[in-house]
Design an enzyme around this catalytic site. Sequence first.
Site, PDB file in Angstrom:
ATOM      1  N   GLY A 101       0.836  -1.194   0.000  1.00 46.15           N
ATOM      2  CA  GLY A 101       0.000   0.000   0.000  1.00 46.15           C
ATOM      3  C   GLY A 101       0.873   1.246   0.000  1.00 46.15           C
ATOM      4  CB  SER A 102       0.184   4.701   1.066  1.00 47.44           C
ATOM      5  OG  SER A 102      -0.985   4.745   0.284  1.00 47.44           O
ATOM      6  CB  THR A 103       4.075   1.403   3.840  1.00 47.28           C
ATOM      7  OG1 THR A 103       3.857   0.152   3.184  1.00 47.28           O
ATOM      8  CG2 THR A 103       3.052   1.577   4.949  1.00 47.28           C
ATOM      9  CG  PHE A 104       5.902   0.643  -2.758  1.00 39.94           C
ATOM     10  CD1 PHE A 104       6.918  -0.259  -2.466  1.00 39.94           C
ATOM     11  CD2 PHE A 104       5.747   1.070  -4.073  1.00 39.94           C
ATOM     12  CE1 PHE A 104       7.763  -0.729  -3.468  1.00 39.94           C
ATOM     13  CE2 PHE A 104       6.586   0.601  -5.077  1.00 39.94           C
ATOM     14  CZ  PHE A 104       7.588  -0.296  -4.776  1.00 39.94           C
ATOM     15  CE  LYS A 105       0.828   6.694  -2.150  1.00 37.23           C
ATOM     16  NZ  LYS A 105      -0.389   7.230  -1.529  1.00 37.23           N
TER      17      LYS A 105
END
Lengths: 364, 645
Positions: B328-332
């Site tokens: 999810g957005s922790t990849f950003k």
Amino acid sequence: MQPHLIKRLWQAIKEPLDGWLMLFLGLVFLLSLLVLYSASNQSFYKIDNKLIYTFLSLVIMWLLARARPQVVMNFAPPIYLLGMILLLAVHFKGITVNGSTRWISIGITRIQPSEIMKIALPMMLAWYFQKFEMSMRWWHYAVGALLMLLPTGLVLKQPDLGTATLIMAAGFFVLFFAGLSWKIIIGGVIAGASALPIIWPMLHDYQRKRVLTLIDPMTDPLGAGYHIIQSMIAIGSGGPFGKGWLKGTQTHLDYIPERTTDFIFAVYSEEFGMIGNILLVVLYLLIISRGLMITARAPTLYGRLMAGSITLSFFVYAFVNMGMVSGILPVVGVPLPFVSYGGTATVTLFVGMGMLMGIANQRK
Amino acid sequence: MRRPQLKNLQAEESQFQLRLLAAYSFMVLMFIVLIARFVWLQVFQHEHYSTLAQSNRISLVPILPNRGLIVDRNGIVLAQNYSAYTLELTPSKIENLEKTIADLSKIVDVTPRDLKRFRKLLDESKGFEAIPLKVKLSDEEAARVAANGWSYPGVEVKARLFRDYPYKEMTSHVLGYIGRINQQDKEKLEDDDKTTNYRGTTYIGKTGLEAIYEDDLHGTVGFEEMETDSGGRAIRSLKRTPPVNGNTLKLALDIRLQEMADRMFGERRGALVAIDPSTGGVLAFLSKPGFDPSLFIDGIDNQTWAALNSDWQKPLVNRALRGVYPPGSTFKPFISMAALENNAIGKTDIRPAPATFYLPGSSHEFRDSRKTGNGMVNLARAITVSSDTFFYRLAWEMGIDKIHPVVGQFGLGSKTGIDLDGEAIGVLPSKQWKAKRFAKWGPQASRWLPADVVSIGIGQGFNAYTPLQMANATAIMANDGVVFKPHLVQEVVDTHTGKTRRIDAQPLRTLPFAKDNFEYVKQGMTGVLGPGGTAARIGAGLTYSMAGKTGTAQVVSIAQGQKYNASALAEQKRDHSWFIAFAPVEKPRIAVAIIVENAGFGAAAAAPIARALFDFYLTGKIPGDMGQFKTIPQEAPSTDAAPPD
């Protein structure tokens, strides 16, 4: 159509094989399965492994039996050279286990180059003598001796007295059949005996201990003598007719050390008794007799020397192992041929048998 | 050919035959010597050796080493041994097994479960070894068996050491468990030439640290050489070689953090991994739910095993190690590093972050999680507010070939090398990966499509990583690219000499990325906990600096034009809640990755756990509403808790 095909396939498989040798080897192999099953506490694990590596060894043997010795012969120098390089590599960057450096890592697995020398040295010597067959001089024996002493010395330094002895023996047998003078042989034995006081201090502690233990095992009943005492108890208590298959108390109460490998003869002896021992010795003698027949009929010098060396080496294995387990020779790591558990030694033995059969086929 | 030579050949021939004969005679003679030896031993000395064999005087009795302890970083014991009596039967020595068991049941309480387990072990064994009928006899039961002077041969009460895991479920996925040595273990021991050292040993590490550090924990067996009489009873000890007890494993793990994390998860499923970025030591490693390891030690019965295995919550699966989830957005933050390293965006570039993103020439709608969009933002701000459309476009412009080499350097999509077995690799998407993965469906399915990269930009799509990988990547980010191998065991302590061996104390490598790029991304992550950030509420009242990133991993894809409604979806189809974080930002001492399964948005479920852990680890503060802890004394914050930075 199908039975015909099978028949032809069977013909093709058995064509290069020596019937007598196959019969004797087969009988020894059956005995070895019985004793291994007992020695491994009735587990099929080691039996399965043994079947696998024996099958692979048989394939190698078959290929060598088919090959013409004159062709195989030409590989002697490169194999010997490779063996020497690997032995040197062991010397400089080998793997040390239990105080001796015998192995070298080649990526996926590790190998014991001294095993290669058991075959490579007699091949090299036989090739060498065949090459100079017509012009033999005394110094050819000297060069032969040098070819023999180089690998022996390196293996002795590992230290691995057992294998060094076997390699030297294999080489010596070639020299012997090549006509090394009796004077030199007898002189060598006398010189060796008189050199003992010089060699003795050079031996490693454990080697000295083994010799001393042989003279009187009771001096160290819990240490080095333990193996010999326990295996002698196993053999002696087996009696004339043995305690019966799977019924050896020494074996099953865990008294016999290394009972699937170097000391498997104690297990066999306990369960099958003197009768069993004589049967095994007779089978070995039959294999040796057949080997010497092949030697006598070999058409080339290479064939003679190689067949003679293989046969006599085989004798040494059998004799040294049974002698050590029954307490008349010191404990050296020599497996009982075709019986002890272990893939490497088996492959070497079958390579020898394959070459022997190849030489036998030369007359056909 | 010259004449003399011919004659020579003939002479040679006869000489050769002579030598053959000599050799053969010698061999026959030697074999006769050998047979004479057999006759001597087996006929003349037979009686002597039979007596020796019957009363074999020397028997080697193995003395078992104590299995090593496992303790946490503060010396709190996580795995220990205790002594108890067991009632053991050796089937080969018992004539009527059923009757013996029935008789024994009258004086000892043998439960149906004991019986089931006994029969299972009996099936697996060959009958030569002793099998426990009942483990952990009460003192009274042990006394009763002893007092009855149990006359059955093959029945024994033995004092044995048992393994105890005081924290049970809480540490089950870290420590693993030991179990009885089975046929497979035996074969492995044989192959490794270790059978001698395992004489008398009944247990071996099966999973977790117990398995990985088996050699250290087991120790070296000792032997007592006993003189015995003809009945096999020991008369006296001749020589004793004492065993060498197993080494103690000292973990980097802080059991207090572990307990706090466990309590904060409560009944929810998920995983948490906390790493000390400056050493790679794993401070907490939790997979929820866990299981009770003691069930496995003496063989689990089939029913309990089946129940555990088919439980929909999958308690036996180590989620931290083997669970792969889209980040999810922790990849950003990681894709941001890829953008900065490839100069795909400048640090001051301002770009639109609208409500929707369309690929050129396509009407497919890529929506932002915020209905109104986020206006115009730079990269750091895009991290802070977690703009999806911003990262869709960024990923699209970069293309996958520029993303995976950088992201992969953070250890995503490869094994971290932690000291546990069975680590999952996850999926770091690339063209090669897709070609290989979908090869069997033909070139159409395995070709990389331009649109594939878009959802990867926000950590969805093919991306899939383990919580351990995410924690490791976060630690590397916190560390400005210095990579350690994550390790649970910090040092191995030799109990005899007190010598210690450090595990993986040196950094593996330093990533070749610009320091100010790390600083920039970390600034964006710090903003996440500040005003306007997605975890602003979590960041309220911080006494130290903290950086983080929320994330939500989609479990089901939402059809075009439809709205996500968490309550309408069945619980198991709800999104997973992610949070990665580290603190203090200037000199990171703890980095964490948390996933709470089916818990919705990351800020709501996962982030509060991180805050509580950090508060405790960095300031010693315990959340007020957490009640009694097993591991933390209540009176005052633990004295060895670190001072606030």
